[in-house]
Scaffold this motif. Structure first.
Motif, PDB file in Angstrom:
ATOM      1  N   VAL A 186     -27.821  15.521  11.653  1.00  0.00           N
ATOM      2  CA  VAL A 186     -26.644  15.583  10.775  1.00  0.00           C
ATOM      3  C   VAL A 186     -25.916  14.240  10.706  1.00  0.00           C
ATOM      4  CG1 VAL A 186     -24.924  16.424  12.444  1.00  0.00           C
ATOM      5  CG2 VAL A 186     -24.726  17.052  10.037  1.00  0.00           C
ATOM      6  N   VAL A 187     -25.909  13.487  11.787  1.00  0.00           N
ATOM      7  CA  VAL A 187     -25.262  12.171  11.782  1.00  0.00           C
ATOM      8  C   VAL A 187     -25.972  11.254  10.785  1.00  0.00           C
ATOM      9  CG1 VAL A 187     -24.736  10.127  13.180  1.00  0.00           C
ATOM     10  CG2 VAL A 187     -24.397  12.411  14.132  1.00  0.00           C
ATOM     11  N   HIS A 188     -27.288  11.306  10.754  1.00  0.00           N
ATOM     12  CA  HIS A 188     -28.079  10.526   9.787  1.00  0.00           C
ATOM     13  C   HIS A 188     -27.702  10.919   8.360  1.00  0.00           C
ATOM     14  CE1 HIS A 188     -31.586   9.140   7.510  1.00  0.00           C
ATOM     15  NE2 HIS A 188     -31.782  10.391   7.135  1.00  0.00           N
ATOM     16  N   LEU A 189     -27.569  12.208   8.110  1.00  0.00           N
ATOM     17  CA  LEU A 189     -27.211  12.680   6.768  1.00  0.00           C
ATOM     18  C   LEU A 189     -25.794  12.261   6.390  1.00  0.00           C
ATOM     19  CD1 LEU A 189     -28.721  16.289   6.875  1.00  0.00           C
ATOM     20  CD2 LEU A 189     -29.695  14.251   5.768  1.00  0.00           C
ATOM     21  N   GLU A 190     -24.872  12.332   7.352  1.00  0.00           N
ATOM     22  CA  GLU A 190     -23.471  11.962   7.098  1.00  0.00           C
ATOM     23  C   GLU A 190     -23.337  10.495   6.684  1.00  0.00           C
ATOM     24  OE1 GLU A 190     -20.258  13.201   7.348  1.00  0.00           O
ATOM     25  OE2 GLU A 190     -20.604  15.229   8.025  1.00  0.00           O
ATOM     26  N   LYS A 191     -24.246   9.645   7.142  1.00  0.00           N
ATOM     27  CA  LYS A 191     -24.185   8.223   6.776  1.00  0.00           C
ATOM     28  C   LYS A 191     -24.543   7.992   5.311  1.00  0.00           C
ATOM     29  CE  LYS A 191     -25.189   6.459  11.379  1.00  0.00           C
ATOM     30  NZ  LYS A 191     -26.170   5.813  12.239  1.00  0.00           N
ATOM     31  N   LYS A 192     -25.392   8.877   4.750  1.00  0.00           N
ATOM     32  CA  LYS A 192     -25.877   8.685   3.389  1.00  0.00           C
ATOM     33  C   LYS A 192     -25.204   9.582   2.351  1.00  0.00           C
ATOM     34  CE  LYS A 192     -30.642   7.339   4.396  1.00  0.00           C
ATOM     35  NZ  LYS A 192     -32.038   7.723   4.131  1.00  0.00           N
ATOM     36  N   PHE A 230     -38.944  18.082  12.000  1.00  0.00           N
ATOM     37  CA  PHE A 230     -39.378  16.955  11.172  1.00  0.00           C
ATOM     38  C   PHE A 230     -39.637  17.418   9.738  1.00  0.00           C
ATOM     39  CE2 PHE A 230     -40.478  15.540  15.447  1.00  0.00           C
ATOM     40  CZ  PHE A 230     -39.959  14.256  15.438  1.00  0.00           C
ATOM     41  N   LYS A 231     -40.218  18.612   9.599  1.00  0.00           N
ATOM     42  CA  LYS A 231     -40.541  19.149   8.276  1.00  0.00           C
ATOM     43  C   LYS A 231     -39.264  19.353   7.442  1.00  0.00           C
ATOM     44  CE  LYS A 231     -43.221  22.906   6.229  1.00  0.00           C
ATOM     45  NZ  LYS A 231     -44.008  24.111   6.515  1.00  0.00           N
ATOM     46  N   LEU A 232     -38.225  19.885   8.070  1.00  0.00           N
ATOM     47  CA  LEU A 232     -36.963  20.110   7.369  1.00  0.00           C
ATOM     48  C   LEU A 232     -36.312  18.779   6.990  1.00  0.00           C
ATOM     49  CD1 LEU A 232     -34.746  22.011   6.336  1.00  0.00           C
ATOM     50  CD2 LEU A 232     -33.779  21.981   8.657  1.00  0.00           C
ATOM     51  N   LYS A 233     -36.277  17.841   7.920  1.00  0.00           N
ATOM     52  CA  LYS A 233     -35.679  16.530   7.638  1.00  0.00           C
ATOM     53  C   LYS A 233     -36.421  15.832   6.502  1.00  0.00           C
ATOM     54  CE  LYS A 233     -34.275  12.130   9.605  1.00  0.00           C
ATOM     55  NZ  LYS A 233     -34.730  11.364   8.445  1.00  0.00           N
ATOM     56  N   LYS A 234     -37.742  15.897   6.535  1.00  0.00           N
ATOM     57  CA  LYS A 234     -38.551  15.283   5.482  1.00  0.00           C
ATOM     58  C   LYS A 234     -38.268  15.938   4.131  1.00  0.00           C
ATOM     59  CE  LYS A 234     -43.339  14.194   4.350  1.00  0.00           C
ATOM     60  NZ  LYS A 234     -44.740  14.308   4.769  1.00  0.00           N
ATOM     61  N   ALA A 235     -38.157  17.261   4.111  1.00  0.00           N
ATOM     62  CA  ALA A 235     -37.880  17.983   2.857  1.00  0.00           C
ATOM     63  C   ALA A 235     -36.501  17.610   2.311  1.00  0.00           C
ATOM     64  CB  ALA A 235     -37.977  19.490   3.082  1.00  0.00           C
ATOM     65  N   ILE A 236     -35.497  17.546   3.186  1.00  0.00           N
ATOM     66  CA  ILE A 236     -34.144  17.173   2.753  1.00  0.00           C
ATOM     67  C   ILE A 236     -34.142  15.748   2.199  1.00  0.00           C
ATOM     68  CG2 ILE A 236     -31.801  16.632   3.561  1.00  0.00           C
ATOM     69  CD1 ILE A 236     -32.077  19.040   5.484  1.00  0.00           C
ATOM     70  N   ASP A 237     -34.759  14.813   2.920  1.00  0.00           N
ATOM     71  CA  ASP A 237     -34.804  13.416   2.464  1.00  0.00           C
ATOM     72  C   ASP A 237     -35.509  13.293   1.110  1.00  0.00           C
ATOM     73  OD1 ASP A 237     -33.411  12.448   4.665  1.00  0.00           O
ATOM     74  OD2 ASP A 237     -35.227  11.883   5.771  1.00  0.00           O
ATOM     75  N   LYS A 238     -36.605  14.018   0.951  1.00  0.00           N
ATOM     76  CA  LYS A 238     -37.375  13.954  -0.299  1.00  0.00           C
ATOM     77  C   LYS A 238     -36.564  14.507  -1.477  1.00  0.00           C
ATOM     78  CE  LYS A 238     -41.649  15.479  -2.448  1.00  0.00           C
ATOM     79  NZ  LYS A 238     -42.799  16.324  -2.383  1.00  0.00           N
ATOM     80  N   ILE A 239     -35.948  15.661  -1.285  1.00  0.00           N
ATOM     81  CA  ILE A 239     -35.145  16.264  -2.348  1.00  0.00           C
ATOM     82  C   ILE A 239     -33.977  15.354  -2.718  1.00  0.00           C
ATOM     83  CG2 ILE A 239     -33.595  18.194  -2.912  1.00  0.00           C
ATOM     84  CD1 ILE A 239     -35.461  19.942  -1.113  1.00  0.00           C
ATOM     85  N   CYS A 240     -33.294  14.820  -1.711  1.00  0.00           N
ATOM     86  CA  CYS A 240     -32.137  13.952  -1.968  1.00  0.00           C
ATOM     87  C   CYS A 240     -32.539  12.714  -2.759  1.00  0.00           C
ATOM     88  CB  CYS A 240     -31.466  13.553  -0.660  1.00  0.00           C
ATOM     89  SG  CYS A 240     -30.575  14.906   0.125  1.00  0.00           S
ATOM     90  N   LYS A 241     -33.652  12.123  -2.400  1.00  0.00           N
ATOM     91  CA  LYS A 241     -34.122  10.915  -3.081  1.00  0.00           C
ATOM     92  C   LYS A 241     -34.562  11.236  -4.509  1.00  0.00           C
ATOM     93  CE  LYS A 241     -37.343   7.084  -2.577  1.00  0.00           C
ATOM     94  NZ  LYS A 241     -38.423   6.496  -1.782  1.00  0.00           N
ATOM     95  N   GLU A 242     -35.365  12.298  -4.680  1.00  0.00           N
ATOM     96  CA  GLU A 242     -35.898  12.637  -6.004  1.00  0.00           C
ATOM     97  C   GLU A 242     -34.815  13.077  -6.980  1.00  0.00           C
ATOM     98  OE1 GLU A 242     -38.896  15.622  -5.353  1.00  0.00           O
ATOM     99  OE2 GLU A 242     -40.382  14.143  -4.710  1.00  0.00           O
ATOM    100  N   ARG A 243     -33.799  13.778  -6.486  1.00  0.00           N
ATOM    101  CA  ARG A 243     -32.803  14.367  -7.380  1.00  0.00           C
ATOM    102  C   ARG A 243     -31.460  13.629  -7.392  1.00  0.00           C
ATOM    103  NH1 ARG A 243     -36.061  18.711  -5.800  1.00  0.00           N
ATOM    104  NH2 ARG A 243     -36.508  20.227  -7.433  1.00  0.00           N
TER     105      ARG A 243
END
Length: 161
Positions: free
Chosen positions: A109-115, A78-91
Motif C-alpha cells: 500500500v505504501v508503494h501505491l500511495e506514492k503513485k 505478486f499476482k495482485l500487485k502486478k494486476a493493479i500496476d497493469k490496470i493503473c498503467k493501461e487505464r
C-alpha cells in the motif's frame, strides 16, 4: 475536464462483500470511469461473479489453489500487485479504492500511495471475534489478517467508513 479514473479493488471473496462492492461500483460509475478488480477463490465457482459484473469494466483474477500458496499469497500477492500496476498503467488510473477489507494489498500500500490517491474502506475498525474451526485458522487470522489490517490503518492516508 475529463472524468476521474478509479480502480476499485475487491479481494474478499465472501458473497456479501461482493454485493456491497458491486453496489458501490455501479453508483460510482455514474460520475467516474470505474474499473474493478476482483479476486476469486478457486474453491468457489466464479460463474456467479461473472454474471454479477456483466457489463462492467471488470478484471477477475484467481487465488492459488494450494493451501501453502494461498498462505504465501496472503503474505505478499505478486499476482495482485502486478494486476493493479497493469490496470493503473493501461487505464491511467487516478484513484485506487480498496473496497472490501483488502488486507492482501497491505504489503504494497505504501508503494501505491506514492503513485496514486488511495482510499481504504474500513469495515471493522474493532474486528469482531470469529469462530475459527482450527488452530491453523486462528494463526492465519492473527498473523496475516490482523497484521495487514493494522498496517492498512497506519499507512493508508484516506480512510472511508
Amino acid at each position: 475536464m475529463s472524468r476521474k479514473q478509479i480502480l476499485c479493488v475487491c479481494t474478499e471473496t465472501h458473497t456479501g462483500m461482493r454485493d456491497f462492492a458491486i453496489t458501490i461500483i455501479k453508483a460510482a460509475s455514474i460520475n467516474y470511469d470505474v474499473c474493478s478488480l476482483f479476486v476469486t477463490n478457486p474453491a468457489k465457482p466464479s460463474d456467479e461473479l461473472h454474471k454479477m459484473v456483466d457489463g462492467m469494466d471488470a478484471v477477475i483474477i484467481s487465488q492459488p489453489k494450494s493451501s501453502l500458496l494461498k498462505m504465501l499469497n496472503r503474505t505478499y500477492s505478486f499476482k495482485l500487485k502486478k494486476a493493479i500496476d497493469k490496470i493503473c498503467k493501461e487505464r491511467g488510473i487516478d484513484i485506487i479504492w480498496l473496497l472490501t477489507g483488502d488486507t492482501m494489498v497491505a504489503p504494497f500500500v505504501v508503494h501505491l500511495e506514492k503513485k496514486y490517491t488511495v482510499y481504504y474502506t474500513v469495515h471493522d475498525l474493532f474486528p469482531h471475534e470469529a469462530p475459527y474451526r482450527s488452530f491453523k485458522q486462528r494463526v492465519a487470522y492473527n498473523f496475516f489478517f490482523q497484521r495487514h489490517f493494522d498496517k492498512l490503518l497506519k499507512k493508508c492516508n484516506r480512510l472511508v467508513t
